[in-house]
Design a protein around this motif. Structure first.
Motif, PDB file in Angstrom:
ATOM      1  N   ALA A 147     -19.097  12.093  34.751  1.00  6.04           N
ATOM      2  CA  ALA A 147     -17.830  12.811  34.574  1.00  6.04           C
ATOM      3  C   ALA A 147     -16.690  11.850  34.252  1.00  6.04           C
ATOM      4  CB  ALA A 147     -17.514  13.618  35.831  1.00  6.04           C
ATOM      5  N   VAL A 148     -16.693  10.689  34.909  1.00  5.69           N
ATOM      6  CA  VAL A 148     -15.659   9.684  34.638  1.00  5.69           C
ATOM      7  C   VAL A 148     -15.828   9.115  33.234  1.00  5.69           C
ATOM      8  CG1 VAL A 148     -14.825   7.389  35.291  1.00  5.69           C
ATOM      9  CG2 VAL A 148     -15.230   9.113  37.050  1.00  5.69           C
ATOM     10  N   ARG A 149     -17.049   8.850  32.821  1.00  7.28           N
ATOM     11  CA  ARG A 149     -17.290   8.365  31.458  1.00  7.28           C
ATOM     12  C   ARG A 149     -16.807   9.376  30.419  1.00  7.28           C
ATOM     13  NH1 ARG A 149     -18.346   2.902  31.424  1.00  7.28           N
ATOM     14  NH2 ARG A 149     -20.219   2.344  32.592  1.00  7.28           N
ATOM     15  N   LEU A 150     -17.061  10.645  30.667  1.00  5.39           N
ATOM     16  CA  LEU A 150     -16.603  11.682  29.745  1.00  5.39           C
ATOM     17  C   LEU A 150     -15.081  11.730  29.691  1.00  5.39           C
ATOM     18  CD1 LEU A 150     -19.137  14.559  30.558  1.00  5.39           C
ATOM     19  CD2 LEU A 150     -19.014  13.198  28.452  1.00  5.39           C
ATOM     20  N   ALA A 151     -14.433  11.561  30.862  1.00  3.64           N
ATOM     21  CA  ALA A 151     -12.972  11.543  30.895  1.00  3.64           C
ATOM     22  C   ALA A 151     -12.427  10.343  30.124  1.00  3.64           C
ATOM     23  CB  ALA A 151     -12.481  11.518  32.344  1.00  3.64           C
ATOM     24  N   HIS A 152     -13.114   9.222  30.244  1.00  5.98           N
ATOM     25  CA  HIS A 152     -12.711   8.027  29.491  1.00  5.98           C
ATOM     26  C   HIS A 152     -12.866   8.261  27.991  1.00  5.98           C
ATOM     27  CE1 HIS A 152     -13.736   3.938  27.755  1.00  5.98           C
ATOM     28  NE2 HIS A 152     -12.501   3.774  28.180  1.00  5.98           N
ATOM     29  N   LYS A 153     -13.975   8.862  27.619  1.00  6.22           N
ATOM     30  CA  LYS A 153     -14.212   9.148  26.203  1.00  6.22           C
ATOM     31  C   LYS A 153     -13.154  10.099  25.645  1.00  6.22           C
ATOM     32  CE  LYS A 153     -17.909  10.636  23.068  1.00  6.22           C
ATOM     33  NZ  LYS A 153     -19.314  11.131  22.969  1.00  6.22           N
ATOM     34  N   ALA A 154     -12.655  10.999  26.495  1.00  9.97           N
ATOM     35  CA  ALA A 154     -11.630  11.953  26.074  1.00  9.97           C
ATOM     36  C   ALA A 154     -10.224  11.360  26.134  1.00  9.97           C
ATOM     37  CB  ALA A 154     -11.690  13.204  26.950  1.00  9.97           C
ATOM     38  N   GLY A 155     -10.112  10.079  26.513  1.00  5.13           N
ATOM     39  CA  GLY A 155      -8.804   9.428  26.562  1.00  5.13           C
ATOM     40  C   GLY A 155      -7.990   9.767  27.780  1.00  5.13           C
ATOM     41  N   GLN A 156      -8.652  10.250  28.851  1.00  2.00           N
ATOM     42  CA  GLN A 156      -7.919  10.678  30.046  1.00  2.00           C
ATOM     43  C   GLN A 156      -7.788   9.590  31.094  1.00  2.00           C
ATOM     44  OE1 GLN A 156     -10.635  14.019  30.637  1.00  2.00           O
ATOM     45  NE2 GLN A 156      -8.935  15.426  30.260  1.00  2.00           N
ATOM     46  N   LEU A 157      -8.520   8.511  30.983  1.00  6.33           N
ATOM     47  CA  LEU A 157      -8.407   7.385  31.910  1.00  6.33           C
ATOM     48  C   LEU A 157      -8.960   6.130  31.253  1.00  6.33           C
ATOM     49  CD1 LEU A 157     -11.514   6.821  33.022  1.00  6.33           C
ATOM     50  CD2 LEU A 157     -10.967   8.629  34.608  1.00  6.33           C
ATOM     51  N   GLU A 158      -8.659   4.993  31.871  1.00  9.51           N
ATOM     52  CA  GLU A 158      -9.170   3.706  31.400  1.00  9.51           C
ATOM     53  C   GLU A 158     -10.157   3.151  32.425  1.00  9.51           C
ATOM     54  OE1 GLU A 158      -8.786   2.308  28.578  1.00  9.51           O
ATOM     55  OE2 GLU A 158      -7.137   3.488  27.731  1.00  9.51           O
ATOM     56  N   ILE A 159     -11.117   2.396  31.952  1.00  9.51           N
ATOM     57  CA  ILE A 159     -12.101   1.748  32.817  1.00  9.51           C
ATOM     58  C   ILE A 159     -12.152   0.269  32.468  1.00  9.51           C
ATOM     59  CG2 ILE A 159     -14.516   1.634  33.514  1.00  9.51           C
ATOM     60  CD1 ILE A 159     -14.807   4.547  32.574  1.00  9.51           C
ATOM     61  N   ILE A 160     -12.046  -0.581  33.475  1.00  7.41           N
ATOM     62  CA  ILE A 160     -12.224  -2.022  33.291  1.00  7.41           C
ATOM     63  C   ILE A 160     -13.360  -2.449  34.213  1.00  7.41           C
ATOM     64  CG2 ILE A 160     -11.176  -4.308  33.369  1.00  7.41           C
ATOM     65  CD1 ILE A 160      -8.440  -2.983  33.151  1.00  7.41           C
ATOM     66  N   GLU A 161     -14.498  -2.810  33.632  1.00  9.41           N
ATOM     67  CA  GLU A 161     -15.667  -3.199  34.414  1.00  9.41           C
ATOM     68  C   GLU A 161     -15.782  -4.720  34.502  1.00  9.41           C
ATOM     69  OE1 GLU A 161     -19.171  -0.227  33.830  1.00  9.41           O
ATOM     70  OE2 GLU A 161     -18.164  -0.370  31.873  1.00  9.41           O
ATOM     71  N   TYR A 162     -16.568  -5.176  35.458  1.00  7.13           N
ATOM     72  CA  TYR A 162     -16.823  -6.600  35.693  1.00  7.13           C
ATOM     73  C   TYR A 162     -15.510  -7.363  35.865  1.00  7.13           C
ATOM     74  CZ  TYR A 162     -21.333  -5.006  34.066  1.00  7.13           C
ATOM     75  OH  TYR A 162     -22.492  -4.302  33.923  1.00  7.13           O
ATOM     76  N   ALA A 163     -14.633  -6.769  36.657  1.00  9.47           N
ATOM     77  CA  ALA A 163     -13.309  -7.353  36.912  1.00  9.47           C
ATOM     78  C   ALA A 163     -13.059  -7.372  38.413  1.00  9.47           C
ATOM     79  CB  ALA A 163     -12.231  -6.536  36.207  1.00  9.47           C
ATOM     80  N   LEU A 164     -12.934  -8.552  38.979  1.00 10.16           N
ATOM     81  CA  LEU A 164     -12.715  -8.708  40.414  1.00 10.16           C
ATOM     82  C   LEU A 164     -11.224  -8.808  40.712  1.00 10.16           C
ATOM     83  CD1 LEU A 164     -13.715  -9.237  43.331  1.00 10.16           C
ATOM     84  CD2 LEU A 164     -13.721 -11.678  42.759  1.00 10.16           C
ATOM     85  N   ALA A 165     -10.689  -7.813  41.407  1.00  9.59           N
ATOM     86  CA  ALA A 165      -9.280  -7.876  41.823  1.00  9.59           C
ATOM     87  C   ALA A 165      -9.120  -8.972  42.865  1.00  9.59           C
ATOM     88  CB  ALA A 165      -8.854  -6.529  42.394  1.00  9.59           C
ATOM     89  N   ASN A 166      -8.172  -9.867  42.649  1.00 16.97           N
ATOM     90  CA  ASN A 166      -8.005 -10.983  43.584  1.00 16.97           C
ATOM     91  C   ASN A 166      -6.573 -11.172  44.059  1.00 16.97           C
ATOM     92  OD1 ASN A 166      -6.955 -11.938  41.197  1.00 16.97           O
ATOM     93  ND2 ASN A 166      -7.860 -13.980  41.362  1.00 16.97           N
ATOM     94  N   GLY A 167      -5.683 -10.203  43.768  1.00 14.31           N
ATOM     95  CA  GLY A 167      -4.316 -10.315  44.270  1.00 14.31           C
ATOM     96  C   GLY A 167      -3.495  -9.082  43.939  1.00 14.31           C
ATOM     97  N   LEU A 168      -2.500  -8.811  44.771  1.00 13.64           N
ATOM     98  CA  LEU A 168      -1.559  -7.727  44.543  1.00 13.64           C
ATOM     99  C   LEU A 168      -0.198  -8.329  44.235  1.00 13.64           C
ATOM    100  CD1 LEU A 168      -2.609  -5.370  47.493  1.00 13.64           C
ATOM    101  CD2 LEU A 168      -3.271  -5.193  45.086  1.00 13.64           C
ATOM    102  N   GLU A 169       0.450  -7.843  43.188  1.00  9.47           N
ATOM    103  CA  GLU A 169       1.723  -8.382  42.734  1.00  9.47           C
ATOM    104  C   GLU A 169       2.868  -7.487  43.209  1.00  9.47           C
ATOM    105  OE1 GLU A 169       1.950 -11.172  40.778  1.00  9.47           O
ATOM    106  OE2 GLU A 169      -0.223 -11.472  40.806  1.00  9.47           O
ATOM    107  N   PHE A 170       3.904  -8.120  43.792  1.00  8.92           N
ATOM    108  CA  PHE A 170       5.052  -7.378  44.311  1.00  8.92           C
ATOM    109  C   PHE A 170       6.333  -7.881  43.658  1.00  8.92           C
ATOM    110  CE2 PHE A 170       1.824  -6.931  47.506  1.00  8.92           C
ATOM    111  CZ  PHE A 170       2.000  -5.648  48.016  1.00  8.92           C
ATOM    112  N   ALA A 171       7.303  -6.963  43.523  1.00  6.30           N
ATOM    113  CA  ALA A 171       8.645  -7.308  43.050  1.00  6.30           C
ATOM    114  C   ALA A 171       9.622  -6.369  43.729  1.00  6.30           C
ATOM    115  CB  ALA A 171       8.744  -7.176  41.536  1.00  6.30           C
TER     116      ALA A 171
END
Length: 536
Positions: A147-171
């Motif tokens: 379902a998520v892949r279909l939503a991505h194909k329809a332009g409703q969300l973005e997917i970034i795979e093989y990406a390790l989050a390593n920090g949160l940015e604040f301002a």
């Protein structure tokens, strides 16, 4: 990508919590990006064998009730659960099941179309839904991922795979972005709010039912951002992992096998659980895990014996009921229907985590959490079997609704929490992953002692994680931070409660005698413990 109104949300993780959250964000018309460190859907969720606990209209007709599910959850949690959160979760189960079926999840059904409802430990009724017998997690992930892949194909969300989050940015005290490693580059993704759905911490232990990617990434991110980490000492150990030293690929054997009537025996065939708990093999997981570990400490080997189940139900029953488990065992040269299988207790699930309210809000503005990395207070001191998938999806959807509508600065209430802050680490001695796993398994395992915990704290405070590769170092650092938080919480809670078992406390000593081994008793006190990591 289709432009929509509202805030831009980032969801970190793609188990059932992350995928459910992404689909809810799409349904509500919000911009959303899913960031996941491996392939979409990889992780703990797809390994879930037991099922999804849910009281549906069919369940009510069969004599079950939402309030019975609530009562079972509170009892298993040893009185440490958040009652409101438990009631919300159990009441939301029916709607969630209907939503999952809209996403093409096909729950196992009887010939008349009614759900096949299983029974698991500490449940008072048959209320466990399954997909393909013992492949519920895989079935849920397959449907939600599609379902998520279909939503991505329809332009409703973005997917970034093989990406390790390593920090949160604040301002200006506002969460503005997520930094992440992708193809050995460090990048930043701008956002208005972040949902951490990163799963558990199984890689902290030598024996775990979790995959290798369970490295407490969300805890590390949240702790470094100053979020409150609550009830860290409560770690659930699954009673029946096939001995990993002898059969490393055999994996765990679901509690549902005991639900069908399998029993636990020693190498001499002695059944020990009836003498320990009135529910015998269907006692809460913490009780069964301690009993098995106690037999091991007393010099016995423990086996799961399902042969009588096969004899009663007929040839081929176990293979049909538990196809995935049977296939894994067969690949290891084992046969559940023909022989007792040697098992050990292994780390399975973390009840503690990032403290949240029922909307997924953490104590940091703009930061939300759901799934195993979150502590919604639903599981208390010990998770009721098959509540994890339910909790992950119910509160992930709750969190997304709050992320879209919350005013800036909205956080959960932590005024009632007693925090134990950690001192800065000295960072003197190098600490590798296998060393951390050995220490955690010895001192943060099924049984704990004050002396062992103090020793572990000293080692961790004077250590510095070392690993080859940026991802490996980031993951090990997250595990090290989490180990320090758990150790501090376990030290402060000097009596036993649920999955936290202190052998040097009076209650722990009594249990040790009952389980067949002894340890010298030391002075006890009692504290409610929450931990907050600072200066990691």
């Amino acid at each position: 990508m289709t432009k929509t109104t509202g805030r831009h949300l980032v969801i970190i993780g793609s188990g059932v919590a992350g995928l459910s959250a992404a689909l809810e964000a799409v349904r509500l018309g919000s911009q959303v990006t899913v960031l996941t460190k491996d392939a979409l859907g990889d992780g703990n969720s797809k390994l879930a064998q037991g099922g999804l606990s849910a009281v549906t209209v069919q369940g009510v007709a069969a004599g079950d009730s939402v309030q019975a599910h609530v009562a079972d959850t509170l009892k298993a949690g040893a009185g440490h659960c958040g009652v409101n959160a438990v009631q919300l979760m159990c009441a939301a189960a029916g709607e969630l099941v209907a939503t999952l079926e809209d996403y093409a999840v096909n729950f196992d059904a009887n010939a008349d179309g009614s759900y096949q409802l299983g029974l698991e430990a500490a449940h008072s009724a048959h209320r466990i839904l399954h997909v393909d017998g013992d492949a519920t997690g895989a079935g849920l992930i397959d449907a939600l991922r599609q379902a998520v892949r279909l939503a991505h194909k329809a332009g409703q969300l973005e997917i970034i795979e093989y990406a390790l989050a390593n920090g949160l940015e604040f301002a200006d005290d506002q969460l503005r972005g997520v930094s992440y490693l992708h193809d050995d580059q460090e990048l930043v993704l701008e956002t208005d709010a972040v949902l951490l759905a990163t799963g558990g911490l199984g890689s902290l232990f030598t024996a775990s039912t979790n995959p290798a990617g369970a490295t407490a990434d969300g805890i590390g991110l949240a702790a470094r951002a100053g979020a409150v980490i609550a009830d860290a000492e409560f770690i659930q150990f699954h009673p029946t992992l096939v001995d990993p030293l002898k059969y490393p690929q055999a994996g765990m054997i679901s509690e549902a096998v005991r639900g069908e009537g399998a029993i636990l025996v020693t190498e001499s065939g002695d059944r020990f659980m009836p003498a320990i708990h009135e529910l015998a093999e269907l006692a809460p997981r913490d009780v069964v895990a301690r009993a098995i570990h106690g037999q091991n400490l007393a010099g016995h080997r423990v086996f799961l014996d399902a042969r009588a189940v096969e004899q009663k139900q007929g040839a081929g029953f176990l293979t049909r009921r538990f196809p995935s488990i049977s296939a894994r065992l067969k690949a290891a040269g084992l046969d559940l229907a023909a022989q007792p299988i040697e098992v050990v207790a292994a780390q399975h699930y973390w009840m503690g985590g990032i403290h949240t309210d029922t909307k997924g809000r953490s104590s940091v503005p703009g930061l939300y959490a759901a799934g195993e990395c979150a502590n919604t207070m639903v599981h208390g001191a010990n998770r009721l079997a098959s509540n994890s998938l339910l909790e992950a999806m119910v509160f992930a959807r709750q969190a997304v609704r709050a992320m879209i509508t919350d005013q800036a600065g909205r956080v959960c209430d932590t005024s009632q929490l007693q925090l134990s802050e950690l001192p800065p680490a000295k960072n003197d001695a190098p600490l590798e992953l296998h060393q951390l796993q050995t220490l955690a398994s010895e001192h943060l395992g099924v049984h704990r002692t004050g002396q062992g915990l103090q020793s572990l704290r000293s080692v961790l405070e004077s250590s510095a994680p070392v690993a080859q590769g940026r991802r490996e170092l980031a993951e090990l650092t997250n595990l090290w931070i989490t180990a320090r938080i758990i150790t501090q919480g376990a030290i402060r809670r000097t009596s036993s409660l649920g999955a936290h078992h202190r052998l040097d406390a009076q209650d722990g000593q009594q249990a040790a005698i009952r389980y067949g081994f002894r340890l010298a008793q030391t002075k006890r006190s009692d504290n409610r413990t929450q931990s907050k990591e600072i200066n990691a």
